[in-house]
Design an enzyme around this catalytic site. Structure first.
Site, PDB file in Angstrom:
ATOM      1  N   LYS A  65      -8.563   3.098  -0.906  1.00 28.33           N
ATOM      2  CA  LYS A  65      -8.186   4.467  -0.489  1.00 28.33           C
ATOM      3  C   LYS A  65      -7.018   4.943  -1.345  1.00 28.33           C
ATOM      4  CE  LYS A  65      -4.098   3.280   1.602  1.00 28.33           C
ATOM      5  NZ  LYS A  65      -2.780   3.679   1.083  1.00 28.33           N
ATOM      6  N   GLY A  92      -0.909  -0.381  -2.695  1.00 36.65           N
ATOM      7  CA  GLY A  92      -0.993   0.892  -1.974  1.00 36.65           C
ATOM      8  C   GLY A  92      -2.399   1.453  -1.935  1.00 36.65           C
ATOM      9  N   LEU A  93      -3.383   0.631  -2.325  1.00 35.84           N
ATOM     10  CA  LEU A  93      -4.778   1.094  -2.364  1.00 35.84           C
ATOM     11  C   LEU A  93      -5.581   0.618  -1.152  1.00 35.84           C
ATOM     12  CD1 LEU A  93      -5.410   0.567  -6.186  1.00 35.84           C
ATOM     13  CD2 LEU A  93      -5.064   2.745  -4.995  1.00 35.84           C
ATOM     14  N   GLY A 123      -6.542  -2.341  -0.072  1.00 33.22           N
ATOM     15  CA  GLY A 123      -7.567  -3.373  -0.263  1.00 33.22           C
ATOM     16  C   GLY A 123      -7.679  -4.322   0.924  1.00 33.22           C
ATOM     17  N   GLY A 124      -6.561  -4.874   1.367  1.00 33.06           N
ATOM     18  CA  GLY A 124      -6.570  -5.826   2.487  1.00 33.06           C
ATOM     19  C   GLY A 124      -7.092  -5.180   3.759  1.00 33.06           C
ATOM     20  N   SER A 125      -6.676  -3.930   3.999  1.00 33.02           N
ATOM     21  CA  SER A 125      -7.128  -3.218   5.206  1.00 33.02           C
ATOM     22  C   SER A 125      -8.622  -2.955   5.145  1.00 33.02           C
ATOM     23  CB  SER A 125      -6.404  -1.872   5.326  1.00 33.02           C
ATOM     24  OG  SER A 125      -5.012  -2.079   5.341  1.00 33.02           O
ATOM     25  N   ASP A 130      -3.658   0.753   8.351  1.00 38.92           N
ATOM     26  CA  ASP A 130      -4.685   1.487   7.593  1.00 38.92           C
ATOM     27  C   ASP A 130      -6.110   1.065   7.955  1.00 38.92           C
ATOM     28  OD1 ASP A 130      -2.807   2.932   6.201  1.00 38.92           O
ATOM     29  OD2 ASP A 130      -2.798   1.585   4.460  1.00 38.92           O
ATOM     30  N   PRO A 180      -6.739  -4.186  -6.737  1.00 38.71           N
ATOM     31  CA  PRO A 180      -5.440  -4.849  -6.928  1.00 38.71           C
ATOM     32  C   PRO A 180      -4.700  -5.012  -5.596  1.00 38.71           C
ATOM     33  CG  PRO A 180      -5.710  -3.029  -8.467  1.00 38.71           C
ATOM     34  CD  PRO A 180      -6.861  -2.947  -7.510  1.00 38.71           C
ATOM     35  N   VAL A 181      -4.045  -6.173  -5.409  1.00 42.16           N
ATOM     36  CA  VAL A 181      -3.349  -6.421  -4.135  1.00 42.16           C
ATOM     37  C   VAL A 181      -1.948  -5.802  -4.158  1.00 42.16           C
ATOM     38  CG1 VAL A 181      -4.619  -8.521  -3.566  1.00 42.16           C
ATOM     39  CG2 VAL A 181      -2.522  -8.685  -4.895  1.00 42.16           C
TER      40      VAL A 181
END
Ligand code: C5P
Length: 297
Positions: free
Chosen positions: A12, A100-101, A103-105, A138, A96-97
């Site tokens: 996101k 702020g994108l 990814g984990g969420s 998120d 990328p970890v």
């Protein structure tokens, strides 16, 4: 019955993000217009021998019980309260970890959706979103996807009209990671409440792309930039260079990823290649509307 599933877990961006103030529980109230983009991790869920579930990640250091995918599986197991069919869960990382994108969420959201189906738990979307919120602010947005307004600490999500298709270039100067909690706690009281997202919201609701362009051009679309840019000089320098080129960059979440939108494939592609040649990580992707589906099941 328990068939292999392959799920996309998409990244996101925050088209706008305003931190409103600090809360008693250590979180911050915010308002944000969030947008799903095509860059994704892949989550594979497949039947396994024996009992229980096991989790592996293509990035070995992310493969433990702290990974949000493991935590999502544990949460569902607890709610089910019974022995579930054995599952092998594999996450292939691409986003990328700590960038702020989201990814984990998004991985957590894909695990909740996928395992809910794989195990036949029948947990309704609303409850899945509540479980998601306990894993990360998120996650509810990532369950919903598309274009949406996030409020509260990010977990109250209202869908907005889908943004017309845009190319999106995501950019990360090499090897910078931003800790979300450090960035939030670095904010000063006088920085709260700015910018107002009124113009952005009107633009998105009206599908007014000229107004969206004006919003992105203002250069201060995210309160968290004020904490990130002084700490991450390479991000500040990259943002400055992109502004000179009139590409209207913005920070996503708590960084360190910057992004810009473009109507033109060639402009987006050439800029991504040029920025890669300068040693940045660059990803050319696009805006995605809310329908999430399995790649294969
Ligand atoms: O919710 P999530 O686990 O992603 O948040 C990570 C950290 O970011 C929190 O522990 C908190 O320090 C900070 N945060 C915040 N306010 C938010 C979201 C996150 O202070 N709305």
């Amino acid at each position: 019955m328990y068939k292999k599933m392959v799920l996309r877990a998409r990244a996101k961006i925050n088209l706008g993000l305003t931190v409103l103030g600090r809360r008693q529980d250590g979180y911050h109230d915010l308002v944000s217009v969030m947008q799903e983009v095509s860059l994704c991790d892949t989550l594979v869920i497949e039947p396994d021998a024996g009992s229980g579930w096991r989790f592996n990640c293509s990035a070995e250091e992310l493969g433990g019980p702290e990974n949000l995918v493991s935590r999502a599986a544990s949460a569902l197991e607890l709610i089910a309260g019974r022995a579930l069919p054995a599952a092998r869960i594999t996450l292939y990382k691409n986003i990328p970890v700590e960038s702020g994108l989201g990814g984990g969420s998004s991985d957590a959201a894909a695990a909740l959706k996928g395992l809910n189906r794989f195990w036949g738990l029948g947990i309704p979307d609303r409850e899945l979103s509540e479980i998601g919120a306990t894993l990360g602010s998120d996650v509810p947005f990532c369950l919903r996807g598309g274009t949406a307004l996030a409020e509260g600490r990010g977990e109250k999500v209202t869908s907005l009209p889908a943004l017309p298709f845009h190319w999106v270039v995501l950019l990360l100067p090499a090897a910078i990671r931003c800790s979300t909690s450090e960035i939030y706690s670095a904010l000063k009281r006088e920085q709260f409440g700015k910018p107002s997202l009124d113009h952005l919201l009107q633009a998105v609701k009206n599908g007014d792309m000229a107004a969206l362009k004006r919003w992105m051009a203002r250069g201060d679309t995210n309160t968290l930039e004020q904490a990130v840019l002084p700490r991450a000089k390479a991000v500040a320098a990259l943002k400055h260079n992109l502004q000179i080129l009139n590409l209207n960059p913005a920070l996503s979440g708590s960084g360190s990823a910057l992004f810009f939108l473009s109507d033109s494939y060639w402009l987006a592609r050439n800029a991504a290649f040029a920025l890669q040649a300068e040693g940045n990580r660059a990803y050319l992707c696009w805006t995605v509307t809310g329908a999430k589906e399995c790649l294969h099941d």
